[in-house]
Write a protein that holds these residues in place. Structure first.
Motif, PDB file in Angstrom:
ATOM      1  N   SER A  30      21.214  -8.590  -2.738  1.00  4.80           N
ATOM      2  CA  SER A  30      20.957  -7.690  -3.866  1.00  4.80           C
ATOM      3  C   SER A  30      19.594  -6.999  -3.765  1.00  4.80           C
ATOM      4  N   ALA A  31      18.901  -7.172  -2.636  1.00  4.05           N
ATOM      5  CA  ALA A  31      17.592  -6.523  -2.463  1.00  4.05           C
ATOM      6  C   ALA A  31      17.760  -5.087  -1.963  1.00  4.05           C
ATOM      7  N   ASP A  32      16.663  -4.333  -1.977  1.00  5.02           N
ATOM      8  CA  ASP A  32      16.702  -2.996  -1.388  1.00  5.02           C
ATOM      9  C   ASP A  32      16.546  -3.059   0.122  1.00  5.02           C
ATOM     10  N   ALA A  33      15.830  -4.092   0.590  1.00  6.46           N
ATOM     11  CA  ALA A  33      15.681  -4.297   2.032  1.00  6.46           C
ATOM     12  C   ALA A  33      15.118  -5.696   2.247  1.00  6.46           C
ATOM     13  N   VAL A  34      15.293  -6.179   3.468  1.00 13.68           N
ATOM     14  CA  VAL A  34      14.824  -7.524   3.810  1.00 13.68           C
ATOM     15  C   VAL A  34      13.855  -7.416   4.982  1.00 13.68           C
ATOM     16  N   LEU A  35      12.705  -8.062   4.825  1.00 13.65           N
ATOM     17  CA  LEU A  35      11.692  -8.055   5.882  1.00 13.65           C
ATOM     18  C   LEU A  35      11.556  -9.488   6.395  1.00 13.65           C
ATOM     19  N   LEU A  36      11.870  -9.666   7.677  1.00 11.18           N
ATOM     20  CA  LEU A  36      11.893 -10.999   8.273  1.00 11.18           C
ATOM     21  C   LEU A  36      10.853 -11.086   9.373  1.00 11.18           C
ATOM     22  N   SER A  72       7.800  -2.926  12.170  1.00 15.05           N
ATOM     23  CA  SER A  72       9.055  -3.228  11.465  1.00 15.05           C
ATOM     24  C   SER A  72       8.955  -2.771  10.011  1.00 15.05           C
ATOM     25  N   VAL A  73       7.751  -2.853   9.435  1.00 12.38           N
ATOM     26  CA  VAL A  73       7.545  -2.304   8.085  1.00 12.38           C
ATOM     27  C   VAL A  73       7.783  -0.788   8.134  1.00 12.38           C
ATOM     28  N   ALA A  74       7.321  -0.145   9.212  1.00 14.00           N
ATOM     29  CA  ALA A  74       7.545   1.308   9.336  1.00 14.00           C
ATOM     30  C   ALA A  74       9.046   1.605   9.375  1.00 14.00           C
ATOM     31  N   LEU A  75       9.803   0.788  10.099  1.00 12.76           N
ATOM     32  CA  LEU A  75      11.258   1.005  10.153  1.00 12.76           C
ATOM     33  C   LEU A  75      11.891   0.746   8.787  1.00 12.76           C
ATOM     34  N   LEU A  76      11.345  -0.224   8.055  1.00 17.56           N
ATOM     35  CA  LEU A  76      11.847  -0.497   6.698  1.00 17.56           C
ATOM     36  C   LEU A  76      11.601   0.730   5.805  1.00 17.56           C
ATOM     37  N   LEU A  77      10.404   1.302   5.939  1.00 19.12           N
ATOM     38  CA  LEU A  77      10.091   2.489   5.127  1.00 19.12           C
ATOM     39  C   LEU A  77      11.068   3.621   5.478  1.00 19.12           C
ATOM     40  N   ARG A  78      11.312   3.803   6.797  1.00 19.28           N
ATOM     41  CA  ARG A  78      12.154   4.923   7.242  1.00 19.28           C
ATOM     42  C   ARG A  78      13.629   4.703   6.923  1.00 19.28           C
ATOM     43  N   HIS A  79      14.190   3.588   7.409  1.00 19.53           N
ATOM     44  CA  HIS A  79      15.638   3.393   7.289  1.00 19.53           C
ATOM     45  C   HIS A  79      16.031   2.709   5.991  1.00 19.53           C
ATOM     46  N   GLY A  80      15.133   1.853   5.458  1.00 20.79           N
ATOM     47  CA  GLY A  80      15.493   1.083   4.283  1.00 20.79           C
ATOM     48  C   GLY A  80      15.213   1.833   2.997  1.00 20.79           C
ATOM     49  N   LEU A  81      14.114   2.600   2.980  1.00 18.38           N
ATOM     50  CA  LEU A  81      13.712   3.242   1.725  1.00 18.38           C
ATOM     51  C   LEU A  81      13.651   4.761   1.846  1.00 18.38           C
ATOM     52  N   THR A  82      14.083   5.301   3.007  1.00 18.13           N
ATOM     53  CA  THR A  82      13.983   6.744   3.302  1.00 18.13           C
ATOM     54  C   THR A  82      12.618   7.344   2.945  1.00 18.13           C
ATOM     55  N   LEU A  83      11.567   6.635   3.354  1.00 17.42           N
ATOM     56  CA  LEU A  83      10.200   7.151   3.178  1.00 17.42           C
ATOM     57  C   LEU A  83       9.667   7.542   4.560  1.00 17.42           C
ATOM     58  N   GLU A  84      10.175   8.668   5.076  1.00 22.24           N
ATOM     59  CA  GLU A  84       9.873   9.068   6.444  1.00 22.24           C
ATOM     60  C   GLU A  84       8.376   9.342   6.668  1.00 22.24           C
ATOM     61  N   SER A  85       7.738  10.049   5.740  1.00 23.25           N
ATOM     62  CA  SER A  85       6.343  10.392   6.033  1.00 23.25           C
ATOM     63  C   SER A  85       5.450   9.152   5.973  1.00 23.25           C
ATOM     64  N   ARG A 132       0.819  -1.201   0.000  1.00 19.87           N
ATOM     65  CA  ARG A 132       0.000   0.000   0.000  1.00 19.87           C
ATOM     66  C   ARG A 132       0.864   1.267   0.000  1.00 19.87           C
ATOM     67  N   PHE A 133       1.983   1.206   0.719  1.00 20.64           N
ATOM     68  CA  PHE A 133       2.853   2.382   0.816  1.00 20.64           C
ATOM     69  C   PHE A 133       3.852   2.479  -0.327  1.00 20.64           C
ATOM     70  N   VAL A 134       4.203   1.324  -0.908  1.00 15.15           N
ATOM     71  CA  VAL A 134       5.208   1.316  -1.980  1.00 15.15           C
ATOM     72  C   VAL A 134       4.610   0.608  -3.189  1.00 15.15           C
ATOM     73  N   PRO A 135       3.825   1.341  -3.977  1.00 12.62           N
ATOM     74  CA  PRO A 135       3.074   0.703  -5.067  1.00 12.62           C
ATOM     75  C   PRO A 135       3.953  -0.061  -6.063  1.00 12.62           C
ATOM     76  N   ASP A 136       5.201   0.356  -6.258  1.00 11.64           N
ATOM     77  CA  ASP A 136       6.028  -0.331  -7.262  1.00 11.64           C
ATOM     78  C   ASP A 136       6.836  -1.474  -6.653  1.00 11.64           C
TER      79      ASP A 136
END
Ligand code: IPM
Ligand code: MG
Length: 348
Positions: free
Chosen positions: A61-67, A295-308, A27-31
């Motif tokens: 080789s991923a942009d981030a890992v969600l475990l 943890s998804v919120a932390l991925l958005l913030r630290h992994g993808l720099t999507l703070e808002s 929902r937050f990262v459509p692509d």
């Protein structure tokens, strides 16, 4: 280019909390392009090892890992020659160079009465455990004979310097560096090195040194006094579970593990709840998914720099709790699906 996220459901409640978390991520990262891999006990069953080379390569080789979580009674063993699910986690942390583990602990007002501690003790607590994650006794040489066993604890100046920088960099006002310098040589090196990094690079931040036993006591007697708790691998493991209970349940605590973001090439972080795979309640649809969502919120913030986006998800979790959402671990009856609906509704 699409955002590539590797997901590792792992074992126990892992798959059932990861599925709704992926829906939130989409929902937050459509692509987003999500690639799931077996990991932990599930990977032992399928491939004989908790982390295969191809899973590690996919993560690298991923942009981030969600475990989600690993482990369970099925794979519990004290035989050093048998594979264990936790080896997957340790291999992943080492293989991705994730030396810094961030565990924010911020009890929400709505949950003050869900904590085993009194409200007046936890009120206003907002701390961050910064745990060194790829060194110390976890990764030292191990040996075993019929009558004795050894685990070596080693820290280099370089390892301490880089985690100290993360700790000071994350602090708003002060750092409590936690060690056992009255007994351990590694702790004396830790203390000296932290002192030097502080004096040379972060003199504006307040620094205190706290012995780990005393820190364990203060975490439950006066948690508000902490801003950043900076500590080595094993102490951080123990103190972060203790700190989790300030929030009422270990089912509330997310974590981010990050490496050298200045290094060339991809440097995916790993985002996971602090809790384990809860085999006792697996498959019943009653697990609290909130640490996974956070943890998804932390991925958005630290992994993808999507703070808002990260803030929006965190506020939705706060709002759902404010409106009365309580899973069983928090004294309520909400199922995983109901908790997910409540957060989605709060997102609007
Ligand atoms: C954690 C866990 C792991 C650790 C285990 C599962 C190896 O307890 O992430 O805190 O000790 O680091
Ligand atoms: Mg732990």
């Amino acid at each position: 280019m699409a955002t590539r996220i590797v997901t590792l459901p792992g074992d126990g409640i892992g798959p059932e909390i990861l599925a709704p978390a992926v829906a939130l991520l989409e929902r937050f990262v459509p692509d987003v392009k999500v690639e799931e891999h077996v990991f932990g006990g599930a990977s032992i069953d399928a491939h004989g090892t908790a982390l295969t080379d191809s899973t590690l390569a996919a993560c690298q080789s991923a942009d981030a890992v969600l475990l989600a979580a690993v482990g369970g009674p099925k794979w519990d063993t004290t035989d050093p020659d048998q594979p264990r699910p936790e080896q997957g986690l340790l291999g992943l942390r080492k293989g991705l160079g994730l030396y810094a583990n961030l565990r924010p602990v911020r009890p929400l007002p709505a949950l003050y009465d869900a904590s085993p501690l009194r409200r007046e003790i936890i009120e206003g607590t907002d701390l961050l455990v910064v745990r060194e994650l790829t060194g110390g006794i976890y990764f030292g040489e191990k040996s075993r004979s019929a009558t004795s066993a050894t685990d070596v604890c080693t820290y280099s100046v370089h390892e301490i310097e880089r985690i100290a920088r993360v700790g000071f960099g994350a602090a708003r006002s002060k750092v409590a560096s936690v060690d056992k310098a009255n007994v351990l040589e590694t702790s004396r090196l830790w203390r000296e090195t932290v002192k030097r990094v502080h004096a040379e690079e972060f003199p504006h931040i307040e620094l205190e040194h706290v012995l780990v036993d005393n820190a364990a006591m203060q975490l439950v007697s006066a948690p508000r006094r902490f801003d950043v708790i900076l500590t080595e691998n094993l102490f951080g493991d123990i103190l972060s579970d203790e700190a989790a209970m300030l929030t009422g349940s270990i089912g509330m605590l997310p974590s981010a593990s990050i490496g050298d973001t200045d290094a060339p090439g991809p440097h995916p972080g790993l985002f996971e709840p602090v809790h384990g795979s809860a085999p006792d309640i697996a498959g019943q649809g009653i697990a609290n998914p909130l640490a996974m969502f956070l943890s998804v919120a932390l991925l958005l913030r630290h992994g993808l720099t999507l703070e808002s986006e990260a803030l929006a998800l965190e506020s939705a979790v706060d709002k759902a709790l404010d409106q009365g959402l309580r899973t069983r671990d928090l004294g309520g009856t909400a199922s995983t699906a109901e908790a997910t609906e409540a957060v989605l509704a709060a997102l609007g």
